[in-house]
Design an enzyme around this catalytic site. Structure first.
Site, PDB file in Angstrom:
ATOM      1  N   GLU A  74       0.818  -1.211   0.000  1.00  0.00           N
ATOM      2  CA  GLU A  74       0.000   0.000   0.000  1.00  0.00           C
ATOM      3  C   GLU A  74       0.852   1.261   0.000  1.00  0.00           C
ATOM      4  O   GLU A  74       1.936   1.280   0.596  1.00  0.00           O
ATOM      5  CB  GLU A  74      -0.834   0.053   1.276  1.00  0.00           C
ATOM      6  N   CYS A  87       3.319   8.373   1.450  1.00  0.00           N
ATOM      7  CA  CYS A  87       3.659   7.436   2.528  1.00  0.00           C
ATOM      8  C   CYS A  87       3.949   6.094   1.864  1.00  0.00           C
ATOM      9  O   CYS A  87       3.050   5.488   1.275  1.00  0.00           O
ATOM     10  CB  CYS A  87       2.487   7.361   3.489  1.00  0.00           C
ATOM     11  N   CYS A  94       4.975  -7.314   7.705  1.00  0.00           N
ATOM     12  CA  CYS A  94       5.953  -6.884   8.717  1.00  0.00           C
ATOM     13  C   CYS A  94       6.115  -7.999   9.739  1.00  0.00           C
ATOM     14  O   CYS A  94       5.145  -8.632  10.145  1.00  0.00           O
ATOM     15  CB  CYS A  94       5.476  -5.612   9.401  1.00  0.00           C
ATOM     16  N   CYS A  98       3.038  -5.504  15.855  1.00  0.00           N
ATOM     17  CA  CYS A  98       2.417  -4.650  16.871  1.00  0.00           C
ATOM     18  C   CYS A  98       0.934  -5.017  16.958  1.00  0.00           C
ATOM     19  O   CYS A  98       0.288  -5.200  15.921  1.00  0.00           O
ATOM     20  CB  CYS A  98       2.563  -3.180  16.499  1.00  0.00           C
ATOM     21  N   CYS A 101      -1.726  -2.994  14.853  1.00  0.00           N
ATOM     22  CA  CYS A 101      -1.402  -2.649  13.465  1.00  0.00           C
ATOM     23  C   CYS A 101      -1.886  -3.734  12.502  1.00  0.00           C
ATOM     24  O   CYS A 101      -1.581  -4.915  12.681  1.00  0.00           O
ATOM     25  CB  CYS A 101       0.111  -2.470  13.338  1.00  0.00           C
ATOM     26  N   CYS A 312      -1.708   2.093   8.245  1.00  0.00           N
ATOM     27  CA  CYS A 312      -0.839   1.051   7.769  1.00  0.00           C
ATOM     28  C   CYS A 312      -1.481  -0.342   7.634  1.00  0.00           C
ATOM     29  O   CYS A 312      -1.944  -0.917   8.597  1.00  0.00           O
ATOM     30  CB  CYS A 312       0.233   1.055   8.846  1.00  0.00           C
TER      31      CYS A 312
END
Ligand code: SAH
Ligand code: SF4
Length: 335
Positions: A74, A87, A94, A98, A101, A312
């Site tokens: 994205e 961005c 990832c 977290c 997220c 995100c």
């Protein structure tokens, strides 16, 4: 790259790619036709295929791109009058995970190449003059150090975006923050702290027990000293978890004397059945005031693109789970 062509061909290509946003060799009209064909065959300048766009009421545009191997990433374009911020993602997925997220929830796929990172910016250039780039999309940039640094340098040298207008946001990979400091670049460093103590931070970022909060702040202090650049600490505010007055005081104490500012980010819910909530406006104001009373500069991230899942990893998540039937919109003309 050596293709038996004179070296000025490289400069011609860079002009087309970075200044004129032409990503198809057919449009590079001052290059010989044969060379254009070979370039396309051997290097394939297009790594990204746009699969989905969403435009928010405030003009924020979210793009989902499919990479050559089928991975989806994205990119968010945030317009400000006649210019814009992009961005970018630095990884597909990832590894950090977290808890709040969407990217963290979907797991890690792979690192992006410098080309895949830079191309996200090139794709946005026709919309407006891109003056700022933030590495705040999917992925942890300091776990893809070489490619991210190469992309930072390319963006600075080739598209002319000032180093200070490039912001790298990291969850706090201490050895690589130190490595970055030694590069002596003028880029802006943002560190996602989210908690003033280790126990709470590990609840929010379960995989990040290697570096303590103290170590992270210590290396940011050194970073600021070495580069003379103020470090931003990002703090996602989660109601009832990290937003109390005592957490604010603890944070102020921790950051005392560090050349920094704090960016408060009210949590952006991932979906309706969410375990987490953003605090109410009163709690956010109280948190902010307590930091300011302690002499810390505080900014609050403007909530942009909330109606299009601009945090995100959220668009990709929907794309994967629903097969992508959400408001497909035409982006041209977005200001
Ligand atoms: N991996 C890097 C950069 C990408 S995330 C990092 O963690 O810093 C960019 C920022 O978005 C981080 O500060 C992250 O904490 C924040 N973020 C992620 N999910 C969010 C959500 N649902 N609501 C608000 N901020 C979020
Ligand atoms: Fe990774 Fe950053 Fe999301 Fe954490 S917030 S899971 S580090 S992308």
């Amino acid at each position: 790259m050596s293709m038996g062509e004179p070296s000025f061909r490289g400069c011609q290509m860079a002009q087309w790619l970075y200044r004129k946003s032409v990503r198809d060799t057919a449009g590079m009209t001052d290059l010989p036709v044969g060379f254009r064909q070979r370039l396309m065959q051997e290097f394939g300048l297009r790594n990204l295929t746009e699969t989905l766009q969403q435009v928010a009421g405030d003009g924020t545009l979210k793009l989902a791109f499919r990479l050559r191997d089928g991975e989806v990433i994205e990119t968010v374009f945030i317009p400000h009058e006649d210019r814009g911020t992009v961005c970018v993602s630095s990884q597909a997925g990832c590894v950090v995970g977290c808890v709040f997220c969407a990217t963290g929830h979907s797991g890690y796929r792979r690192n992006l190449t410098p080309g895949e990172i830079v191309e996200q910016v090139l794709c946005c250039q026709p919309l407006a003059r891109v003056t700022h780039v933030v590495f705040m999309g999917m992925g942890e940039p300091l776990l893809n150090y070489e490619a991210v640094l190469r992309a930072v340098r390319l963006l600075n040298h080739e598209t002319g975006i000032g180093m200070r207008n490039l912001t790298l946001s990291t969850v706090g990979i201490v050895p690589n923050i130190r490595r970055l400091a030694a590069e002596k670049l003028q880029l802006t460093l943002a560190v996602s702290l989210h908690a003033p103590d280790d126990e709470l931070r590990q609840r929010l970022i379960p995989t990040q027990h290697r570096y303590s909060v103290k170590e992270i702040v210590h290396c940011c202090r050194d970073y600021a000293a070495q580069t003379s650049r103020r470090v931003t600490f990002e703090y996602v505010l989660l109601a009832g978890l990290n937003d109390s007055a005592s957490r604010a005081r603890q944070l102020a104490q921790l950051l005392r004397g560090v050349l920094c500012n704090v960016n408060l980010i009210p949590y952006n819910p991932i979906d309706a059945s969410d375990d987490y909530q953003p605090p109410d406006a009163t709690s956010i104001r109280r948190f902010q005031s307590l930091l300011e009373e302690a002499g810390i500069t505080v900014t609050q991230r403007r909530e942009r693109g909330l109606d299009i899942d601009a945090a995100c990893g959220q668009l990709r998540r929907r794309l994967n789970s629903t097969g992508a039937r959400i408001g497909l919109m035409i982006a041209r003309g977005v200001r």
